[in-house]
Scaffold this active site. Structure first.
Site, PDB file in Angstrom:
ATOM      1  N   SER A 102       0.827  -1.209   0.000  1.00  0.00           N
ATOM      2  CA  SER A 102       0.000   0.000   0.000  1.00  0.00           C
ATOM      3  C   SER A 102       0.868   1.269   0.000  1.00  0.00           C
ATOM      4  O   SER A 102       1.632   1.471  -0.941  1.00  0.00           O
ATOM      5  CB  SER A 102      -0.954  -0.076   1.204  1.00  0.00           C
ATOM      6  OG  SER A 102      -1.960   0.879   1.114  1.00  0.00           O
ATOM      7  N   ASP A 152     -10.541  -3.506  -5.552  1.00  0.00           N
ATOM      8  CA  ASP A 152      -9.860  -2.646  -4.580  1.00  0.00           C
ATOM      9  C   ASP A 152     -10.463  -1.241  -4.643  1.00  0.00           C
ATOM     10  O   ASP A 152     -10.353  -0.561  -5.666  1.00  0.00           O
ATOM     11  CB  ASP A 152      -8.360  -2.616  -4.927  1.00  0.00           C
ATOM     12  CG  ASP A 152      -7.521  -1.895  -3.884  1.00  0.00           C
ATOM     13  OD1 ASP A 152      -8.093  -1.078  -3.140  1.00  0.00           O
ATOM     14  OD2 ASP A 152      -6.307  -2.142  -3.829  1.00  0.00           O
ATOM     15  N   HIS A 183      -8.245  -4.319  -1.063  1.00  0.00           N
ATOM     16  CA  HIS A 183      -6.915  -3.754  -0.830  1.00  0.00           C
ATOM     17  C   HIS A 183      -6.078  -4.617   0.109  1.00  0.00           C
ATOM     18  O   HIS A 183      -4.900  -4.344   0.313  1.00  0.00           O
ATOM     19  CB  HIS A 183      -7.103  -2.342  -0.231  1.00  0.00           C
ATOM     20  CG  HIS A 183      -5.889  -1.472  -0.352  1.00  0.00           C
ATOM     21  ND1 HIS A 183      -5.355  -1.092  -1.573  1.00  0.00           N
ATOM     22  CD2 HIS A 183      -5.096  -0.895   0.589  1.00  0.00           C
ATOM     23  CE1 HIS A 183      -4.290  -0.324  -1.359  1.00  0.00           C
ATOM     24  NE2 HIS A 183      -4.108  -0.195  -0.065  1.00  0.00           N
TER      25      HIS A 183
HETATM   26  C1  MLT Z   1      -1.546   5.989  -0.013  1.00  0.00           C
HETATM   27  O1  MLT Z   1      -1.952   6.968   0.557  1.00  0.00           O
HETATM   28  O2  MLT Z   1      -0.355   5.727  -0.217  1.00  0.00           O
HETATM   29  C2  MLT Z   1      -2.593   5.077  -0.526  1.00  0.00           C
HETATM   30  O3  MLT Z   1      -3.817   5.670  -0.447  1.00  0.00           O
HETATM   31  C3  MLT Z   1      -2.613   3.784   0.160  1.00  0.00           C
HETATM   32  C4  MLT Z   1      -2.792   3.926   1.642  1.00  0.00           C
HETATM   33  O4  MLT Z   1      -3.899   4.083   2.122  1.00  0.00           O
HETATM   34  O5  MLT Z   1      -1.794   3.861   2.317  1.00  0.00           O
END
Ligand code: MLT
Length: 203
Positions: A102, A152, A183
């Site tokens: 992520s 996702d 996700h």
């Molecule tokens: C981010 O902010 O990098 C993406 O939205 C994934 C997350 O939630 O970390």
């Protein structure tokens, strides 16, 4: 940067760089490194940003809307940290494979977008497109594994395909793994990543 370094038993194996998701810590992905390559050294890093108490690797303005200036700054900061750590812990700077989930996958992808020899390879679990409208460096067949969810809500299927295309246009050798879920990080995608790693990096 706050981190854990664990020296591996085989110095020829790539050092695994672990990059957690939003709200995670440097402890989260240690079990993944065990599954991917137990003989590798491990450098697991905590993001320097706090969003309502949750560690991250760079700021965002809203869900999925990145603070581009901070992303560029933090990408550089992480790259410099890799340069320093390789000297300090005496591992090969040119033999680092990132494993990110992520937000951690996003900063790993950002290293690939900004630096020609930043990484030797990358396992990206549920990454997004870190930046648009820039020329990528020549990635020279760099192996990249992307795990994405068909459902996702944070990263739509099209964005995963877009990322694959951008990396391939820069010369990377991208392997795409699809999950039917969202996700979340699944056991099956981690096992697929471990198989892919052994195919690409086993000596
Ligand atoms: C981010 O902010 O990098 C993406 O939205 C994934 C997350 O939630 O970390």
């Amino acid at each position: 940067m706050k981190h854990i370094f664990k020296k591996g038993t085989d110095p020829n194996k790539p050092t695994l760089l672990l990059l957690h998701g939003t709200g995670g810590t440097e402890h989260d992905l240690l079990p993944l490194a065990e599954l991917v390559e137990p003989e590798s050294s491990v450098l697991s890093v905590r993001g320097n940003i706090l969003e309502n108490g949750m560690p991250r690797f760079f700021r965002r303005l809203a869900e999925g809307v990145f603070d581009e200036e901070d992303l560029i700054f933090r990408t550089r900061e992480l790259k410099d940290f890799l340069d320093e750590s390789a000297k300090k812990y005496e591992f090969d700077r040119n033999n680092i494979v990132a494993i990110g989930y992520s937000n951690g996958a996003n900063i790993a992808a950002s290293i690939l977008f900004h630096y020609e020899d930043g990484l030797r390879g990358a396992i990206l679990h549920h990454p997004m497109v870190p930046r648009r409208g820039i020329d990528l460096p020549n990635l020279k067949r760099l192996p990249v594994f992307i795990a994405a969810g068909k459902n996702d809500p944070i990263c739509p299927l099209q964005e995963s395909q877009e990322l694959k295309g951008l990396l391939e246009n820069a010369g990377a050798a991208v392997h795409m793994h699809w999950e039917n879920y969202g996700h979340q990080l699944t056991r099956t995608e981690v096992e697929a990543a471990a198989n892919w790693f052994q195919q690409n990096f086993a000596k």
